[in-house]
Scaffold this motif. Structure first.
Motif, short mmCIF file in Angstrom:
data_model
loop_
_atom_site.label_atom_id
_atom_site.label_comp_id
_atom_site.label_asym_id
_atom_site.label_seq_id
_atom_site.Cartn_x
_atom_site.Cartn_y
_atom_site.Cartn_z
N VAL A 115 0.84 -1.20 0.00
CA VAL A 115 0.00 0.00 0.00
C VAL A 115 0.88 1.26 0.00
O VAL A 115 0.51 2.29 -0.57
N CYS A 116 2.07 1.18 0.61
CA CYS A 116 2.97 2.34 0.66
C CYS A 116 3.22 2.91 -0.73
O CYS A 116 3.40 4.12 -0.89
N CYS A 163 0.41 5.06 -1.54
CA CYS A 163 0.42 6.15 -0.56
C CYS A 163 1.43 7.21 -0.97
O CYS A 163 1.15 8.41 -0.91
N LYS A 164 2.60 6.76 -1.43
CA LYS A 164 3.63 7.69 -1.87
C LYS A 164 3.20 8.39 -3.16
O LYS A 164 3.44 9.57 -3.36
N CYS A 201 3.65 10.05 5.54
CA CYS A 201 3.55 8.70 6.12
C CYS A 201 3.08 8.78 7.57
O CYS A 201 3.54 9.61 8.35
N LEU A 202 2.16 7.89 7.92
CA LEU A 202 1.60 7.91 9.28
C LEU A 202 2.62 7.52 10.35
O LEU A 202 2.43 7.81 11.52
N TYR A 203 3.70 6.85 9.95
CA TYR A 203 4.76 6.56 10.94
C TYR A 203 5.37 7.87 11.44
O TYR A 203 5.85 7.93 12.56
N CYS A 258 1.02 1.93 10.99
CA CYS A 258 0.21 1.62 9.82
C CYS A 258 0.60 0.24 9.28
O CYS A 258 1.77 -0.13 9.31
N GLY A 278 0.33 -0.58 6.16
CA GLY A 278 0.62 -0.42 4.73
C GLY A 278 1.82 -1.22 4.21
O GLY A 278 1.73 -1.82 3.14
N PRO A 279 2.94 -1.25 4.95
CA PRO A 279 4.11 -1.93 4.39
C PRO A 279 3.93 -3.43 4.17
O PRO A 279 4.68 -4.03 3.40
N PRO A 324 -4.82 5.66 4.68
CA PRO A 324 -3.77 6.64 5.02
C PRO A 324 -4.04 8.01 4.41
O PRO A 324 -3.74 9.03 5.03
S1 SF4 Z 1 3.22 2.99 6.24
FE1 SF4 Z 1 1.06 3.55 5.82
S2 SF4 Z 1 1.03 5.79 5.85
FE2 SF4 Z 1 3.20 5.14 5.64
S3 SF4 Z 1 3.58 5.12 3.43
FE3 SF4 Z 1 2.95 3.04 4.01
S4 SF4 Z 1 0.71 3.02 3.68
FE4 SF4 Z 1 1.33 5.18 3.72
#
Ligand code: SF4
Ligand code: SF4
Lengths: 248, 355
Positions: free
Chosen positions: A162-163, A166-167, A173-175, A181, A183-184, A195
């Motif tokens: 998902v990252c 998201c990028k 990034c929610l971190y 999250c 996402g990774p 996100p």
């Molecule tokens: S960890 Fe979550 S918020 Fe961060 S880039 Fe990945 S999907 Fe997006």
């Protein structure tokens, strides 16, 4: 001949079927390209001569088991749509509780009228040809699959996290905001919608693979020092069904 | 040597003038209360020069998206009785990019070279031709962890139409020293009549500012810039790749935020009629599992360790050899983006210790 399409629902909110009806701009083109012959959410006529059957919902009762076996027999191609049909989904939360207690909690004195089983993805019961995960499924991805089937070209889900989406969406990034999250480790295809609106990914599209999960275990322990139980609880929201009978 | 001096007020006036005819992109500040520090900057279109924050620390994403968008349509096609016909599509529009730090200027030079290598990439170059780039110098490391000075990217002599050097200190810079990088940049800035001749005192102030800047950058890498490619060549079989990659998610965040990562994927999309469609390109990344997957099912880098090594080899050695530009500008966006906290600095320094 237009392909004959059916849309079925097992144990679910039927939101994924609804997501098809929400394709307002494409619905007419879709109906031009395929013939819908069986769709409880959208029509009253029924036919059982089906080229492609889409099924949302988990297999969660003996009746679901009978139904999905029938769908398989009637559909040349069977597609699981949504987190429930692909992963078991939120329904699988009950798998970790005592059957008697949740049955009574939900149905009270009439519990014995409603036989139930562990919730499972439909692939645990019948062979599935394609899966469109997500809660709800992404209806753009549904369209993409339909077009691949019509054109006779291969279809594949995104095989990355998902990252990536998201990028591409340019989110912070929610971190960086202290949220763990998922996402990774989660398969993309949702355009990182959670996100993007500020909530962490909850892995409704399922996990990517063993390598990413092993990395997550190390990082949660060594880098972020978070309680493993907390992360597992997040992972279980949609993914408590493990196929091998284990209860993560 | 400065070419001119301009006041902040005059400068913003010139930007507002640009806004009458084109899109203006620049650093915009956003409050993020739950982050540390509670503020971030993003390159975004603005509707007034006042929205720009030229004193920004760093932008979370580099400006590369305005030359190589995350997703774009390259051409549209439709079927004809005897095959198909296609029509190129371009969304290039006149754009001014105001407020680019030296690191990102170096990265834009790398992209320019990559997309003119073996012939022009028309979609990229169509945007590039319409892009006015105004750099703004940074007076000190913008955030901990950057290693732009190690990569010789904290000072830029090319890659801009106009370069601004804030004179004076603090958030309320009232005057900028100006260097022109192109006739176009000069014509734009001078047109308002607000440019002044630099005095001897201005030159002294600019030199002093530059000295303070240079002194504020420490060194982060233990390997000198010119030795990095050779050091990396010796590290190809190191066990550090495997040991570090155990934590890698292969999420590609490091690639996508990198100002010099330019890899993309191309695919076709069809309409439901199967008669019309478009060819699209999207960002790709060498850390993603299927990046090196080819027809027939073979994956040249199926393991995360091989992909991690590939990325760092590209950054420190191969992109430089291929394009003559910088493969890495030391902005450390990759390190900040990595949710596994894999640090390129740590990897370089561990490798250097080993070989
Ligand atoms: S960890 Fe979550 S918020 Fe961060 S880039 Fe990945 S999907 Fe997006
Ligand atoms: S951001 Fe980190 S975890 Fe993701 S691919 Fe890059 S190195 Fe691996």
């Amino acid at each position: 001949m237009k392909p004959r399409i059916a849309i079925f629902s097992l144990t679910s909110c039927e939101g994924c079927s609804l997501a098809i009806l929400e394709l307002e701009n494409e619905l007419l083109d879709l109906l031009g390209a395929v013939e819908i012959v069986n769709f409880r959410e959208g029509m009253t006529e029924r036919s059982w001569d089906i080229d492609v059957g889409f099924v949302d919902g988990a297999v969660s009762t003996p009746e679901d088991e009978r139904e999905v076996t029938r769908y398989r027999a009637c559909c040349k191609t069977l597609v699981a749509i949504g987190a429930c049909a692909c992963l078991g989904g939120v329904n699988t939360l009950k798998n970790r509780q005592e059957m008697e207690s949740y049955r009574t909690y939900v149905y009270g004195e009439r519990a014995r009228w409603f036989p139930t089983t562990d919730a499972r993805p439909i692939s645990a019961v019948v062979k599935v040809d394609y899966e469109l995960p997500g809660c709800p499924m992404n209806n753009r991805e549904f369209l993409r699959l339909v077009k691949c089937l019509l054109a006779g070209v291969p279809f594949a889900l995104p095989n990355y996290a998902v990252c990536v989406e998201c990028k591409k969406a340019g989110n912070l990034c929610l971190y960086e905001r202290g949220q763990m999250c998922l996402g990774p480790v989660t398969r993309a295809g949702c355009n990182a919608i959670c996100p993007h609106y500020g909530s962490k990914c909850e892995a409704c599209r399922g996990l990517l693979g063993a390598e990413a999960l092993a990395a997550a275990r190390l990082n949660m322990r060594e880098i972020w020092k978070v309680d493993e139980e907390r992360v597992l609880a997040d992972l279980r929201l949609y993914g408590a069904y493990q196929g091998d009978g284990s209860k993560p | 040597m400065l070419d001119a001096i301009i006041s902040t007020r005059e400068l913003l006036g010139r930007v507002d003038e640009l806004l009458r005819t084109q899109r203006v992109i620049g650093p915009v500040r956003r409050d993020v209360p739950d982050a540390t520090p509670p503020v971030r900057w993003f390159y975004e279109p603005v509707s007034s020069a006042r929205q720009l924050d030229l004193g920004f620390a760093y932008c979370v994403y580099s400006p590369k998206q305005y030359l190589l968008p995350p997703r774009e349509t390259l051409l549209e096609f439709h079927r004809t009785p005897d095959g198909f016909s296609a029509r190129p599509v371009s969304d290039a529009q006149p754009t001014a990019l105001i407020g680019v730090h030296p690191c990102d200027l170096h990265a834009l030079v790398t992209l320019d070279r990559a997309f003119s290598h073996n012939g022009d990439d028309e979609h990229y170059q169509a945007r590039r031709r319409r892009l006015l780039i105004v750099g703004v110098d940074c007076g000190k490391p913008c955030t901990p962890g950057v290693y732009c000075a190690d990569m010789r990217a904290n000072v830029a002599d090319e890659g801009f139409d106009v370069m601004l050097q804030p004179l004076g200190a603090g958030a309320d810079v009232e005057r900028f020293g100006v260097r022109f990088g192109s006739p176009r940049g000069r014509a734009w800035l001078e047109a308002g009549g607000g440019c002044e001749r630099p005095t001897a005192a201005d030159e002294r102030a600019a030199d002093a500012w530059q000295e303070r800047k240079e002194a504020s950058f420490g060194r982060t890498l233990t390997t000198a810039h010119e030795d990095l490619p050779a050091m990396m060549a010796r590290s190809y079989d190191s066990l550090i790749w495997e040991a570090t990659a155990r934590r890698c998610y292969s999420c590609g965040s490091c690639n996508l935020v990198c100002p010099t990562c330019y890899c993309f994927d191309v695919h076709d999309e069809l309409d439901l009629s199967l008669q019309e469609g478009r060819r699209c390109r999207e960002w790709d990344g060498c850390q993603l599992q299927d990046f090196a997957l080819v027809a027939g099912g073979h994956n040249f880098r199926s393991k995360a360790a091989a992909r991690l090594r590939h990325r760092l080899m590209r950054k420190s050695k191969w992109i430089g050899e291929r394009t003559g530009g910088k493969g890495c500008v030391g902005c450390a966006r990759c390190d900040r983006a990595c949710t596994a906290r894999i640090s390129t600095v740590e990897i370089y320094n561990q490798l250097a210790e080993e070989v």
